[in-house]
Design a protein around this motif. Structure first.
Motif, PDB file in Angstrom:
ATOM      1  N   GLU A  82      18.796   4.045  -5.047  1.00 40.99           N
ATOM      2  CA  GLU A  82      19.297   4.772  -3.772  1.00 40.99           C
ATOM      3  C   GLU A  82      20.046   6.147  -4.149  1.00 40.99           C
ATOM      4  O   GLU A  82      19.924   7.053  -3.594  1.00 40.99           O
ATOM      5  CB  GLU A  82      20.135   4.172  -2.653  1.00 40.99           C
ATOM      6  N   ARG A  83      20.645   5.982  -5.482  1.00 44.20           N
ATOM      7  CA  ARG A  83      21.433   7.007  -6.002  1.00 44.20           C
ATOM      8  C   ARG A  83      20.633   8.276  -6.026  1.00 44.20           C
ATOM      9  O   ARG A  83      21.057   9.557  -6.075  1.00 44.20           O
ATOM     10  CB  ARG A  83      22.128   6.987  -7.158  1.00 44.20           C
ATOM     11  N   LEU A  84      19.281   8.170  -6.500  1.00 41.01           N
ATOM     12  CA  LEU A  84      18.202   9.401  -6.590  1.00 41.01           C
ATOM     13  C   LEU A  84      18.206   9.967  -5.255  1.00 41.01           C
ATOM     14  O   LEU A  84      17.588  11.237  -5.162  1.00 41.01           O
ATOM     15  CB  LEU A  84      16.861   8.862  -7.003  1.00 41.01           C
ATOM     16  N   GLY A  85      18.412   9.563  -4.166  1.00 39.59           N
ATOM     17  CA  GLY A  85      18.364  10.283  -3.047  1.00 39.59           C
ATOM     18  C   GLY A  85      19.427  10.970  -2.323  1.00 39.59           C
ATOM     19  O   GLY A  85      19.586  11.507  -1.247  1.00 39.59           O
ATOM     20  N   LYS A  86      20.765  11.210  -3.282  1.00 42.32           N
ATOM     21  CA  LYS A  86      21.874  11.882  -2.756  1.00 42.32           C
ATOM     22  C   LYS A  86      21.659  13.206  -2.959  1.00 42.32           C
ATOM     23  O   LYS A  86      21.030  13.959  -3.637  1.00 42.32           O
ATOM     24  CB  LYS A  86      22.915  11.431  -4.001  1.00 42.32           C
TER      25      LYS A  86
ATOM     26  N   VAL B  18       0.782  -1.242   0.002  1.00 43.12           N
ATOM     27  CA  VAL B  18       0.005   0.017   0.185  1.00 43.12           C
ATOM     28  C   VAL B  18       0.915   1.019  -0.217  1.00 43.12           C
ATOM     29  O   VAL B  18       0.632   2.314  -0.842  1.00 43.12           O
ATOM     30  CB  VAL B  18      -1.123  -0.005   1.220  1.00 43.12           C
ATOM     31  N   ALA B  19       2.117   1.241   0.809  1.00 46.15           N
ATOM     32  CA  ALA B  19       2.943   2.441   0.555  1.00 46.15           C
ATOM     33  C   ALA B  19       3.453   2.777  -0.613  1.00 46.15           C
ATOM     34  O   ALA B  19       3.573   3.959  -0.908  1.00 46.15           O
ATOM     35  CB  ALA B  19       4.073   1.989   1.648  1.00 46.15           C
ATOM     36  N   TRP B  20       3.726   1.668  -1.469  1.00 45.07           N
ATOM     37  CA  TRP B  20       4.142   2.057  -2.698  1.00 45.07           C
ATOM     38  C   TRP B  20       3.055   2.703  -3.409  1.00 45.07           C
ATOM     39  O   TRP B  20       3.400   3.726  -4.307  1.00 45.07           O
ATOM     40  CB  TRP B  20       4.588   0.884  -3.424  1.00 45.07           C
ATOM     41  N   VAL B  21       1.879   2.006  -3.687  1.00 39.37           N
ATOM     42  CA  VAL B  21       0.555   2.609  -4.352  1.00 39.37           C
ATOM     43  C   VAL B  21       0.640   4.106  -3.933  1.00 39.37           C
ATOM     44  O   VAL B  21       0.230   4.902  -4.514  1.00 39.37           O
ATOM     45  CB  VAL B  21      -0.607   1.812  -3.924  1.00 39.37           C
ATOM     46  N   ILE B  22       0.648   4.549  -2.539  1.00 36.61           N
ATOM     47  CA  ILE B  22       0.454   5.628  -2.216  1.00 36.61           C
ATOM     48  C   ILE B  22       1.558   6.642  -2.609  1.00 36.61           C
ATOM     49  O   ILE B  22       1.248   7.864  -3.118  1.00 36.61           O
ATOM     50  CB  ILE B  22       0.156   5.780  -0.560  1.00 36.61           C
TER      51      ILE B  22
ATOM     52  N   ARG C 248      10.582  15.450  -2.201  1.00 37.43           N
ATOM     53  CA  ARG C 248      10.985  14.617  -0.861  1.00 37.43           C
ATOM     54  C   ARG C 248      10.320  13.265  -0.926  1.00 37.43           C
ATOM     55  O   ARG C 248      10.938  12.464  -0.303  1.00 37.43           O
ATOM     56  CB  ARG C 248      10.112  15.732   0.111  1.00 37.43           C
ATOM     57  N   ILE C 249       9.105  13.131  -1.589  1.00 30.52           N
ATOM     58  CA  ILE C 249       8.601  11.757  -1.714  1.00 30.52           C
ATOM     59  C   ILE C 249       9.533  11.127  -2.344  1.00 30.52           C
ATOM     60  O   ILE C 249       9.914   9.758  -1.976  1.00 30.52           O
ATOM     61  CB  ILE C 249       7.329  11.873  -2.429  1.00 30.52           C
ATOM     62  N   PHE C 250      10.100  11.317  -3.567  1.00 36.44           N
ATOM     63  CA  PHE C 250      10.970  10.699  -4.455  1.00 36.44           C
ATOM     64  C   PHE C 250      12.402  10.436  -3.638  1.00 36.44           C
ATOM     65  O   PHE C 250      12.683   9.207  -3.389  1.00 36.44           O
ATOM     66  CB  PHE C 250      11.578  11.335  -5.581  1.00 36.44           C
ATOM     67  N   PHE C 251      12.684  11.302  -2.720  1.00 37.75           N
ATOM     68  CA  PHE C 251      13.817  11.020  -1.903  1.00 37.75           C
ATOM     69  C   PHE C 251      13.931   9.954  -0.861  1.00 37.75           C
ATOM     70  O   PHE C 251      14.514   9.264  -0.905  1.00 37.75           O
ATOM     71  CB  PHE C 251      14.189  12.592  -1.187  1.00 37.75           C
ATOM     72  N   VAL C 252      12.405  10.122  -0.218  1.00 36.36           N
ATOM     73  CA  VAL C 252      12.377   8.976   0.798  1.00 36.36           C
ATOM     74  C   VAL C 252      12.077   7.590   0.142  1.00 36.36           C
ATOM     75  O   VAL C 252      12.695   6.717   0.760  1.00 36.36           O
ATOM     76  CB  VAL C 252      11.090   9.282   1.718  1.00 36.36           C
ATOM     77  N   MET C 253      11.458   7.380  -1.036  1.00 37.13           N
ATOM     78  CA  MET C 253      11.588   6.182  -1.495  1.00 37.13           C
ATOM     79  C   MET C 253      12.897   5.568  -1.810  1.00 37.13           C
ATOM     80  O   MET C 253      13.163   4.287  -2.005  1.00 37.13           O
ATOM     81  CB  MET C 253      10.388   6.435  -2.813  1.00 37.13           C
ATOM     82  N   ALA C 254      13.445   6.570  -2.471  1.00 37.40           N
ATOM     83  CA  ALA C 254      14.859   6.094  -2.862  1.00 37.40           C
ATOM     84  C   ALA C 254      15.367   5.871  -1.755  1.00 37.40           C
ATOM     85  O   ALA C 254      16.553   5.007  -1.732  1.00 37.40           O
ATOM     86  CB  ALA C 254      15.489   7.324  -3.533  1.00 37.40           C
TER      87      ALA C 254
END
Length: 467
Positions: free
Chosen positions: A346-350, A102-106, A333-339
């Motif tokens: 993970e490199r997307l969250g650098k 569900v977290a992924w869908v949200i 920030r959503i993208f950052f936390v998912m990364a």
């Protein structure tokens, strides 16, 4: 399929490596400005015309319905954000309370919401910018200010403003938030001026018939009409407070500041919206301004206030980018936390030296520019609403589930009547989703099928909880 239900503990969510933590630089006034900046924008400056076209004068009821649902969602957000003061918003809460699937869908729905909101506001900004330039005697070829749907080639002003806001975010969070406060004050001043000048022209006859298309959403001459059809798109005008929750990790005093930011921004905006909508409809028949790309400025020009109309247009040109800033901030920030959770690479969250996730900010700007350059405002706004409604349903569920599962968990802010608040948020959002056009629901389904494929191919195997 057990990977769909694996959950992060609330304790682990708030504990992380300092190199992966965002910097705490924001105070409560930054958060109220971020929330008001996100909420007061295209929804009232532009979509009031679209809403009036769908519901007539009863667009006022649409504002009240959408506002009530959002207030309940805001109360749920305030409790969960202070309980889990980290970035990620509804994605993070769902991960801790419901499960990874569900977290992924949200999270995937929030990526859609924030990206498409930015695009919708960019298109709305373009309408005001072009109108303002024309009033100053500057004409831009139609082919360069409208997408193919409107007989043009590309909406260059919309792309330009997205690039400009992305540049602001790359400068730094605190610097962007401070500029945002100044622009929000400008926006509120312009709306106050509109109410002051439109109210003297108030004519109760403009409210008759009050509900020309009925209450439920239905088709009239190929167009969706009715109060709920208007509420389903007017809903776009209210949300934005959820962008405040994405700043939780960058807030100096989350327990106090998040509550003030979320609830405060909703109260301010609800009062402003009802005042502006009543003044606009009272000043002239809704059919006279509903089709305008800059309805508030159009009303004032008709009332022979061309100078203030130009001021409204100028403020929209200068201040509407605060909405893009708030939502592009939230999306990154959503993208950052998912990364960070390894649901995405993970490199997307650098982070850079200023604590800004550069890769996702630039990537967001490119996607938003593509959408804003070629698609119409109403379709963009409806698609954004679908993603948001899904997130709000999840937050309402998380509120109720946590009250049952962990009733004694210390809470800095406790939503009143959680069962009622959560139920209104869930039921209201489901009804609003049903009231969206079928094509919007279909596009939302396609988006999530794409997301499910990405999750099964990458996130389910690579996430931190996968071991």
């Amino acid at each position: 399929m057990s990977f769909l239900t694996r959950r992060k503990s609330i304790e682990s969510i708030t504990t992380m490596n300092e190199t992966q933590r965002l910097h705490r630089t924001l105070s409560w006034w930054h958060l109220i400005a971020l929330g008001v900046g996100a909420i007061v924008g295209t929804g009232i400056y532009t979509l009031i015309g679209v809403g009036a076209e769908r519901a007539g004068p009863a667009v006022l009821i649409a504002f009240i319905i959408a506002g009530l649902v959002c207030i309940c969602a805001a109360l749920a957000y305030a409790e969960l954000a202070t309980l889990m003061p980290v970035s990620g918003s509804a994605y993070t809460y769902s991960y801790a309370v419901i499960g990874e699937g569900v977290a992924w869908v949200i999270g995937w729905s929030l990526v859609l919401e924030y990206s498409v909101v930015c695009a919708a506001v960019a298109v709305g900004w373009s309408g005001y910018a072009v109108g303002f330039l024309q009033s100053a005697g500057i004409d831009i070829p139609h082919a360069l200010v409208a997408g193919p749907h409107a007989g043009g080639i590309i909406n260059l002003p919309a792309i330009f403003i997205v690039a400009g806001v992305a540049g602001m975010l790359l400068v730094g969070t605190r610097e962007s938030a401070t500029l945002n406060i100044i622009l929000v004050i400008l926006k509120l001043a312009a709306l106050a001026a509109f109410i002051a000048l439109a109210l003297p022209a108030f004519d109760a006859g403009n409210f008759k018939p009050f509900m020309p298309y009925g209450f439920a959403a239905h088709e009239v001459d190929g167009q969706v009409r009715g109060v709920m059809a208007a509420a389903a798109i007017i809903f776009f005008a209210f949300y934005g407070f959820d962008a405040v929750s994405t700043a939780a990790e960058e807030t100096k005093n989350p327990g106090r500041d998040l509550t003030i930011g979320i609830i405060g921004s909703m109260v301010v905006c609800t009062l402003v919206y009802i005042g502006v909508a009543a003044a606009a409809i009272g000043a002239m028949p809704f059919l006279d301004f509903s089709s305008s790309g800059e309805p508030l400025a159009h009303v004032l020009r008709t009332l022979d206030h061309p100078g203030v109309a130009t001021f409204i247009g100028a403020v929209a040109v200068v201040a509407l980018p605060t909405v893009i800033l708030a939502f592009m901030f939230g999306q990154s920030r959503i993208f950052f936390v998912m990364a960070r959770d390894r649901m995405l690479p993970e490199r997307l969250g650098k982070l850079n030296k200023r604590g800004t996730p550069v890769a996702v900010t630039v990537g967001t700007a490119l996607v938003v520019s593509a959408i804003a350059g070629f698609f119409p405002l109403s379709e963009i706004a409806e698609l954004a609403n679908a993603g948001t409604l899904a997130a709000f349903v999840a937050v309402g569920l998380c509120l109720i589930i946590l009250r049952v599962r962990k009733p004694d968990l210390p809470r800095v802010f406790r939503a009143p009547m959680p069962w009622l608040v959560g139920s209104i948020a869930i039921g209201g959002c489901i009804y609003l989703f049903i009231s969206l056009p079928g094509v919007t629901q279909f596009r939302f389904l396609i988006w999530n099928l794409i997301g499910a494929a990405i999750y099964l191919a990458y996130g389910a195997r690579k996430s931190r909880l996968a071991g």
